[in-house]
Design a protein around this motif. Structure first.
Motif, PDB file in Angstrom:
ATOM      1  N   GLN A   1       0.846  -1.180   0.000  1.00  0.00           N
ATOM      2  CA  GLN A   1       0.000   0.000   0.000  1.00  0.00           C
ATOM      3  C   GLN A   1       0.892   1.244   0.000  1.00  0.00           C
ATOM      4  O   GLN A   1       1.984   1.248   0.562  1.00  0.00           O
ATOM      5  CB  GLN A   1      -0.918   0.027   1.215  1.00  0.00           C
ATOM      6  CG  GLN A   1      -2.044  -0.979   1.120  1.00  0.00           C
ATOM      7  CD  GLN A   1      -3.085  -0.774   2.197  1.00  0.00           C
ATOM      8  OE1 GLN A   1      -2.866  -0.071   3.172  1.00  0.00           O
ATOM      9  NE2 GLN A   1      -4.228  -1.407   2.015  1.00  0.00           N
ATOM     10  N   ALA A   2       0.388   2.293  -0.623  1.00  0.00           N
ATOM     11  CA  ALA A   2       1.159   3.530  -0.740  1.00  0.00           C
ATOM     12  C   ALA A   2       1.518   4.101   0.623  1.00  0.00           C
ATOM     13  O   ALA A   2       2.585   4.678   0.787  1.00  0.00           O
ATOM     14  CB  ALA A   2       0.382   4.555  -1.572  1.00  0.00           C
ATOM     15  N   ARG A   3       0.656   3.942   1.616  1.00  0.00           N
ATOM     16  CA  ARG A   3       0.971   4.497   2.939  1.00  0.00           C
ATOM     17  C   ARG A   3       2.190   3.811   3.545  1.00  0.00           C
ATOM     18  O   ARG A   3       2.964   4.431   4.256  1.00  0.00           O
ATOM     19  CB  ARG A   3      -0.235   4.418   3.860  1.00  0.00           C
ATOM     20  CG  ARG A   3      -0.611   3.021   4.263  1.00  0.00           C
ATOM     21  CD  ARG A   3      -1.755   3.013   5.250  1.00  0.00           C
ATOM     22  NE  ARG A   3      -2.135   1.635   5.479  1.00  0.00           N
ATOM     23  CZ  ARG A   3      -3.288   1.269   5.942  1.00  0.00           C
ATOM     24  NH1 ARG A   3      -4.176   2.172   6.247  1.00  0.00           N
ATOM     25  NH2 ARG A   3      -3.561   0.000   6.118  1.00  0.00           N
ATOM     26  N   TRP A   4       2.356   2.533   3.276  1.00  0.00           N
ATOM     27  CA  TRP A   4       3.535   1.821   3.758  1.00  0.00           C
ATOM     28  C   TRP A   4       4.780   2.383   3.086  1.00  0.00           C
ATOM     29  O   TRP A   4       5.786   2.643   3.742  1.00  0.00           O
ATOM     30  CB  TRP A   4       3.385   0.324   3.464  1.00  0.00           C
ATOM     31  CG  TRP A   4       4.506  -0.490   4.020  1.00  0.00           C
ATOM     32  CD1 TRP A   4       4.546  -1.096   5.234  1.00  0.00           C
ATOM     33  CD2 TRP A   4       5.765  -0.766   3.392  1.00  0.00           C
ATOM     34  NE1 TRP A   4       5.739  -1.739   5.399  1.00  0.00           N
ATOM     35  CE2 TRP A   4       6.520  -1.553   4.282  1.00  0.00           C
ATOM     36  CE3 TRP A   4       6.328  -0.418   2.169  1.00  0.00           C
ATOM     37  CZ2 TRP A   4       7.798  -1.995   3.982  1.00  0.00           C
ATOM     38  CZ3 TRP A   4       7.613  -0.858   1.880  1.00  0.00           C
ATOM     39  CH2 TRP A   4       8.328  -1.638   2.780  1.00  0.00           C
ATOM     40  N   ALA A   5       4.697   2.563   1.774  1.00  0.00           N
ATOM     41  CA  ALA A   5       5.834   3.127   1.038  1.00  0.00           C
ATOM     42  C   ALA A   5       6.143   4.539   1.521  1.00  0.00           C
ATOM     43  O   ALA A   5       7.309   4.908   1.658  1.00  0.00           O
ATOM     44  CB  ALA A   5       5.547   3.121  -0.460  1.00  0.00           C
ATOM     45  N   ALA A   6       5.110   5.326   1.798  1.00  0.00           N
ATOM     46  CA  ALA A   6       5.314   6.697   2.286  1.00  0.00           C
ATOM     47  C   ALA A   6       6.085   6.696   3.603  1.00  0.00           C
ATOM     48  O   ALA A   6       6.990   7.515   3.802  1.00  0.00           O
ATOM     49  CB  ALA A   6       3.975   7.412   2.454  1.00  0.00           C
ATOM     50  N   ALA A   7       5.735   5.787   4.489  1.00  0.00           N
ATOM     51  CA  ALA A   7       6.446   5.702   5.771  1.00  0.00           C
ATOM     52  C   ALA A   7       7.906   5.341   5.554  1.00  0.00           C
ATOM     53  O   ALA A   7       8.802   5.898   6.202  1.00  0.00           O
ATOM     54  CB  ALA A   7       5.764   4.674   6.672  1.00  0.00           C
ATOM     55  N   ARG A   8       8.175   4.426   4.627  1.00  0.00           N
ATOM     56  CA  ARG A   8       9.557   4.053   4.320  1.00  0.00           C
ATOM     57  C   ARG A   8      10.326   5.204   3.683  1.00  0.00           C
ATOM     58  O   ARG A   8      11.484   5.438   3.997  1.00  0.00           O
ATOM     59  CB  ARG A   8       9.592   2.832   3.387  1.00  0.00           C
ATOM     60  CG  ARG A   8       9.132   1.558   4.007  1.00  0.00           C
ATOM     61  CD  ARG A   8      10.166   1.061   4.991  1.00  0.00           C
ATOM     62  NE  ARG A   8       9.715  -0.158   5.602  1.00  0.00           N
ATOM     63  CZ  ARG A   8      10.520  -1.154   5.941  1.00  0.00           C
ATOM     64  NH1 ARG A   8      11.797  -1.081   5.729  1.00  0.00           N
ATOM     65  NH2 ARG A   8      10.027  -2.215   6.515  1.00  0.00           N
ATOM     66  N   VAL A   9       9.664   5.916   2.778  1.00  0.00           N
ATOM     67  CA  VAL A   9      10.304   7.069   2.140  1.00  0.00           C
ATOM     68  C   VAL A   9      10.662   8.107   3.206  1.00  0.00           C
ATOM     69  O   VAL A   9      11.781   8.611   3.262  1.00  0.00           O
ATOM     70  CB  VAL A   9       9.388   7.686   1.053  1.00  0.00           C
ATOM     71  CG1 VAL A   9       9.881   9.055   0.612  1.00  0.00           C
ATOM     72  CG2 VAL A   9       9.289   6.742  -0.140  1.00  0.00           C
ATOM     73  N   ARG A  10       9.712   8.416   4.056  1.00  0.00           N
ATOM     74  CA  ARG A  10       9.933   9.421   5.092  1.00  0.00           C
ATOM     75  C   ARG A  10      11.028   8.987   6.067  1.00  0.00           C
ATOM     76  O   ARG A  10      11.789   9.803   6.578  1.00  0.00           O
ATOM     77  CB  ARG A  10       8.623   9.715   5.812  1.00  0.00           C
ATOM     78  CG  ARG A  10       8.732  10.915   6.712  1.00  0.00           C
ATOM     79  CD  ARG A  10       7.406  11.478   7.157  1.00  0.00           C
ATOM     80  NE  ARG A  10       6.875  12.349   6.113  1.00  0.00           N
ATOM     81  CZ  ARG A  10       5.738  12.144   5.470  1.00  0.00           C
ATOM     82  NH1 ARG A  10       4.995  11.103   5.737  1.00  0.00           N
ATOM     83  NH2 ARG A  10       5.313  12.985   4.556  1.00  0.00           N
ATOM     84  N   ARG A  11      11.139   7.696   6.312  1.00  0.00           N
ATOM     85  CA  ARG A  11      12.153   7.197   7.234  1.00  0.00           C
ATOM     86  C   ARG A  11      13.579   7.468   6.727  1.00  0.00           C
ATOM     87  O   ARG A  11      14.510   7.510   7.511  1.00  0.00           O
ATOM     88  CB  ARG A  11      11.943   5.706   7.492  1.00  0.00           C
ATOM     89  CG  ARG A  11      12.569   5.257   8.782  1.00  0.00           C
ATOM     90  CD  ARG A  11      12.115   3.883   9.227  1.00  0.00           C
ATOM     91  NE  ARG A  11      10.684   3.871   9.476  1.00  0.00           N
ATOM     92  CZ  ARG A  11       9.875   2.873   9.123  1.00  0.00           C
ATOM     93  NH1 ARG A  11      10.331   1.802   8.526  1.00  0.00           N
ATOM     94  NH2 ARG A  11       8.582   2.934   9.386  1.00  0.00           N
ATOM     95  N   THR A  12      13.730   7.674   5.423  1.00  0.00           N
ATOM     96  CA  THR A  12      15.070   8.014   4.920  1.00  0.00           C
ATOM     97  C   THR A  12      15.501   9.393   5.411  1.00  0.00           C
ATOM     98  O   THR A  12      16.690   9.692   5.443  1.00  0.00           O
ATOM     99  CB  THR A  12      15.143   7.981   3.374  1.00  0.00           C
ATOM    100  OG1 THR A  12      14.293   8.979   2.837  1.00  0.00           O
ATOM    101  CG2 THR A  12      14.792   6.616   2.834  1.00  0.00           C
ATOM    102  N   ILE A  13      14.534  10.229   5.797  1.00  0.00           N
ATOM    103  CA  ILE A  13      14.849  11.550   6.351  1.00  0.00           C
ATOM    104  C   ILE A  13      15.008  11.465   7.865  1.00  0.00           C
ATOM    105  O   ILE A  13      15.970  11.963   8.426  1.00  0.00           O
ATOM    106  CB  ILE A  13      13.726  12.568   6.031  1.00  0.00           C
ATOM    107  CG1 ILE A  13      13.511  12.700   4.541  1.00  0.00           C
ATOM    108  CG2 ILE A  13      14.035  13.927   6.655  1.00  0.00           C
ATOM    109  CD1 ILE A  13      12.243  13.470   4.175  1.00  0.00           C
ATOM    110  N   THR A  14      14.042  10.827   8.517  1.00  0.00           N
ATOM    111  CA  THR A  14      14.006  10.830   9.981  1.00  0.00           C
ATOM    112  C   THR A  14      14.837   9.726  10.611  1.00  0.00           C
ATOM    113  O   THR A  14      15.188   9.826  11.784  1.00  0.00           O
ATOM    114  CB  THR A  14      12.558  10.687  10.485  1.00  0.00           C
ATOM    115  OG1 THR A  14      12.028   9.435  10.030  1.00  0.00           O
ATOM    116  CG2 THR A  14      11.685  11.821   9.988  1.00  0.00           C
ATOM    117  N   GLY A  15      15.115   8.691   9.851  1.00  0.00           N
ATOM    118  CA  GLY A  15      15.823   7.551  10.408  1.00  0.00           C
ATOM    119  C   GLY A  15      14.893   6.693  11.248  1.00  0.00           C
ATOM    120  O   GLY A  15      13.715   6.982  11.395  1.00  0.00           O
TER     121      GLY A  15
END
Length: 143
Positions: free
Chosen positions: A116-130
């Protein structure tokens, strides 16, 4: 003259991006990608298969129709800023990601064939926040 938001205009007309956009930092580009994914959180996206096993050349040109990278490429702003296609190598270059970071977002070994896109969004955002849990553990136990 009636004023409308860009979203309102897009429902009644094709809105073409202007020729110039302010430059975005790496963080801003990644954040925009995450927001694009969050616009349709239940959208079913395709994962790329076995990116860690591909040669660097094959990995660079790997793509999957309907992947999280495709969502970024569908955005006229990111394309105008220089995103050339929806390949793994182009996403790695444009978003300034390591192979490990991009693998973590798009590879099937984490989610199977689809996500799901929301899962991918969380992974994408984690590249910034760690990873906050790992950061907390490091702060507690590593001196």
């Amino acid at each position: 003259m009636k004023h409308q938001t860009l979203e309102q205009l897009q429902t009644i007309a094709t809105v073409e991006p202007s020729a110039t956009y302010p430059t975005m930092s790496r963080t801003q580009r990644i954040e925009r990608w995450a927001k694009l994914l969050e616009q349709n959180p239940r959208r079913c996206l395709g994962a790329l298969s076995g990116t860690e096993y591909l040669s660097p050349e094959a990995r660079a040109v790997a793509r999957g129709a309907g992947s999280p990278i495709t969502v970024a490429y569908e955005d006229p702003v990111l394309r105008a800023m220089g995103l050339k296609d929806d390949t793994y190598g182009e996403a790695k270059r444009f978003f300034e990601l390591s192979d490990w970071q991009l693998h973590n977002i798009v590879c099937h070994c984490h989610v199977g064939a689809t996500m799901q896109a929301r899962w991918a969004a969380a992974r994408v955002r984690r590249t910034i926040t760690g990873n906050r849990l790992l950061a907390w553990l490091r702060a507690r136990f590593v001196h």
